[in-house]
Design a protein around this motif. Structure first.
Motif, mmCIF file in Angstrom:
data_model
loop_
_atom_site.group_PDB
_atom_site.id
_atom_site.type_symbol
_atom_site.label_atom_id
_atom_site.label_comp_id
_atom_site.label_asym_id
_atom_site.label_seq_id
_atom_site.Cartn_x
_atom_site.Cartn_y
_atom_site.Cartn_z
ATOM 1 N N VAL A 128 41.451 38.807 51.890
ATOM 2 C CA VAL A 128 41.582 37.128 51.455
ATOM 3 C C VAL A 128 40.553 36.963 50.607
ATOM 4 C CG1 VAL A 128 41.801 34.875 52.963
ATOM 5 C CG2 VAL A 128 43.358 37.478 53.807
ATOM 6 N N ARG A 129 39.615 37.050 50.750
ATOM 7 C CA ARG A 129 38.588 37.027 50.028
ATOM 8 C C ARG A 129 38.509 36.916 48.023
ATOM 9 N NH1 ARG A 129 34.531 37.798 54.157
ATOM 10 N NH2 ARG A 129 34.527 40.103 53.532
ATOM 11 N N ARG A 130 39.172 37.595 48.264
ATOM 12 C CA ARG A 130 39.152 38.001 46.893
ATOM 13 C C ARG A 130 40.643 37.211 45.959
ATOM 14 N NH1 ARG A 130 39.374 44.813 46.794
ATOM 15 N NH2 ARG A 130 37.238 45.806 47.685
ATOM 16 N N MET A 131 40.969 37.031 47.011
ATOM 17 C CA MET A 131 42.283 36.148 46.615
ATOM 18 C C MET A 131 42.352 35.287 46.624
ATOM 19 S SD MET A 131 45.240 38.034 49.277
ATOM 20 C CE MET A 131 46.671 36.688 48.245
ATOM 21 N N ARG A 132 40.900 34.380 47.408
ATOM 22 C CA ARG A 132 41.090 33.239 46.535
ATOM 23 C C ARG A 132 40.204 33.118 45.885
ATOM 24 N NH1 ARG A 132 41.680 29.641 50.148
ATOM 25 N NH2 ARG A 132 42.536 29.859 52.283
ATOM 26 N N ARG A 133 38.996 33.697 45.365
ATOM 27 C CA ARG A 133 38.014 33.630 44.275
ATOM 28 C C ARG A 133 39.165 33.244 43.153
ATOM 29 N NH1 ARG A 133 34.611 37.166 46.782
ATOM 30 N NH2 ARG A 133 35.686 38.868 45.883
ATOM 31 N N ARG A 134 40.266 34.913 43.224
ATOM 32 C CA ARG A 134 40.876 34.767 41.967
ATOM 33 C C ARG A 134 41.758 33.470 41.951
ATOM 34 N NH1 ARG A 134 45.303 39.952 43.167
ATOM 35 N NH2 ARG A 134 46.142 38.954 44.294
ATOM 36 N N ALA A 135 42.121 32.494 42.977
ATOM 37 C CA ALA A 135 43.222 31.746 43.339
ATOM 38 C C ALA A 135 42.225 30.553 42.019
ATOM 39 C CB ALA A 135 43.100 31.248 44.738
ATOM 40 N N LEU A 136 40.631 30.085 42.464
ATOM 41 C CA LEU A 136 40.249 29.554 41.880
ATOM 42 C C LEU A 136 40.386 29.816 40.226
ATOM 43 C CD1 LEU A 136 36.989 29.338 44.321
ATOM 44 C CD2 LEU A 136 38.806 27.234 43.636
ATOM 45 N N LYS A 137 39.841 30.700 39.925
ATOM 46 C CA LYS A 137 39.576 31.495 38.616
ATOM 47 C C LYS A 137 40.994 31.365 37.881
ATOM 48 C CE LYS A 137 37.571 35.562 37.543
ATOM 49 N NZ LYS A 137 37.174 37.331 37.206
ATOM 50 N N GLU A 138 41.861 31.721 38.657
ATOM 51 C CA GLU A 138 42.854 31.774 37.177
ATOM 52 C C GLU A 138 44.438 31.007 37.951
ATOM 53 O OE1 GLU A 138 44.928 36.221 37.879
ATOM 54 O OE2 GLU A 138 42.540 37.289 38.019
ATOM 55 N N ASN A 139 43.663 29.932 38.426
ATOM 56 C CA ASN A 139 44.624 29.065 39.037
ATOM 57 C C ASN A 139 45.924 29.274 39.578
ATOM 58 O OD1 ASN A 139 45.606 26.732 39.341
ATOM 59 N ND2 ASN A 139 46.244 26.406 37.207
ATOM 60 N N ARG A 140 45.728 30.493 40.450
ATOM 61 C CA ARG A 140 47.521 30.929 41.239
ATOM 62 C C ARG A 140 47.484 30.535 42.298
ATOM 63 N NH1 ARG A 140 47.420 37.744 40.931
ATOM 64 N NH2 ARG A 140 49.112 36.859 42.161
ATOM 65 N N LEU A 141 48.711 29.272 42.302
ATOM 66 C CA LEU A 141 48.841 28.928 43.986
ATOM 67 C C LEU A 141 49.016 29.648 44.761
ATOM 68 C CD1 LEU A 141 51.820 26.656 41.715
ATOM 69 C CD2 LEU A 141 49.080 25.952 42.889
ATOM 70 N N ASP A 142 49.540 30.795 43.986
ATOM 71 C CA ASP A 142 50.227 31.951 45.532
ATOM 72 C C ASP A 142 48.972 32.294 45.875
ATOM 73 O OD1 ASP A 142 49.367 33.767 43.442
ATOM 74 O OD2 ASP A 142 50.710 34.966 43.772
ATOM 75 N N ASP A 143 47.583 32.495 45.726
ATOM 76 C CA ASP A 143 46.971 32.819 46.225
ATOM 77 C C ASP A 143 45.665 31.629 46.593
ATOM 78 O OD1 ASP A 143 47.519 35.073 45.528
ATOM 79 O OD2 ASP A 143 45.721 35.922 44.275
ATOM 80 N N ALA A 144 46.374 30.680 46.954
ATOM 81 C CA ALA A 144 45.373 29.474 47.246
ATOM 82 C C ALA A 144 45.910 28.725 48.248
ATOM 83 C CB ALA A 144 45.129 28.037 45.817
ATOM 84 N N ASP A 145 46.701 29.049 48.808
ATOM 85 C CA ASP A 145 47.210 28.724 50.280
ATOM 86 C C ASP A 145 47.104 29.640 51.161
ATOM 87 O OD1 ASP A 145 49.638 26.363 51.547
ATOM 88 O OD2 ASP A 145 49.845 28.414 52.266
#
Ligand code: AMP
Length: 206
Positions: A128-145
């Motif tokens: 989950v931590r990795r996905m949140r980092r990726r959400a910020l870096k790649e602007n991914r909505l699916d990994d932000a919530d």
């Protein structure tokens, strides 16, 4: 198609590092990396397929099988036509497809799966931590919530994990994926280097 693409599957839960390893492998001559999620994200989001992708991915759902397989086939055809992927020489590294048993069956006519690398990270919090980092870096909505992330794990368990039993056990390799990217890469290379070497010495005659 008379020949199936020789292929390695990168398999694992969201955040297990498939994309990271796939991108690195894709830099090595003789590997062609294709991430299904990247292909979806490259669509025009105003197009009918782009809209469908957004509707499903924003909820953490999979895009329906038929659309996914159709898009994958079109994309592969284009990569071959443009000689970006050269099936005679290159090993195809698929990341994020097949994600359901029905997709695995549909792809069976097109790919010859030589190995499935199952990236295992038992620590869901770390994923989950990795996905949140990726959400910020790649602007991914699916990994932000948070809710969407948890739904993605449920979908993985219910729809994607069963894909593992579709392939023979002797081609499935478990790769511990909790360590640093370079440590994981060492395990990945240990598995794929002999496969590439064999393919290199015995290229397909198309
Ligand atoms: P990924 O980048 O692999 O995490 O994929 C992001 C999103 O794209 C997923 O949550 C799905 O909505 C969609 N997607 C990617 N690959 C597939 C697939 N093989 N089948 C269905 N949907 C997919």
């Amino acid at each position: 198609m008379s020949h199936r693409y020789k292929c390695i599957l990168l398999f694992g839960a969201p955040g297990s590092g498939k994309g990271t390893q796939g991108k690195i492998l894709g830099q090595v001559p003789g590997f062609f990396h294709l991430a299904c999620g990247d292909v979806f994200r490259s669509l025009d989001l105003a197009s009918p397929l782009g809209k469908k992708f957004m509707t499903h991915s924003s909820k953490g759902e999979l895009v329906p099988d038929e659309l996914t397989v159709e898009m994958w086939q079109q994309n592969m055809k284009a990569q071959v036509a443009l000689s970006i992927f050269k099936p005679a020489q290159d090993l195809l590294v698929l990341d994020g497809i097949p994600r359901t048993v029905s997709q695995a069956k549909a792809l069976q006519n097109y790919i010859d799966v030589l190995a499935v690398l199952h990236l295992i990270c038992p620590d869901q919090k770390e994923m989950v931590r990795r996905m949140r980092r990726r959400a910020l870096k790649e602007n991914r909505l699916d990994d932000a919530d948070e809710k969407v992330i948890h739904h993605r794990f449920d979908v993985y368990r219910n729809e994607t994990e069963p894909v593992l039993s579709y392939y023979p056990a002797n081609i499935i390799h478990e790769v511990p994926a909790t360590e640093s990217p370079s440590m994981v890469l060492m395990s990945v290379l240990d598995l794929v280097a002999p496969i590439q070497d064999h393919h290199f010495k015995n290229p397909l005659t198309l």
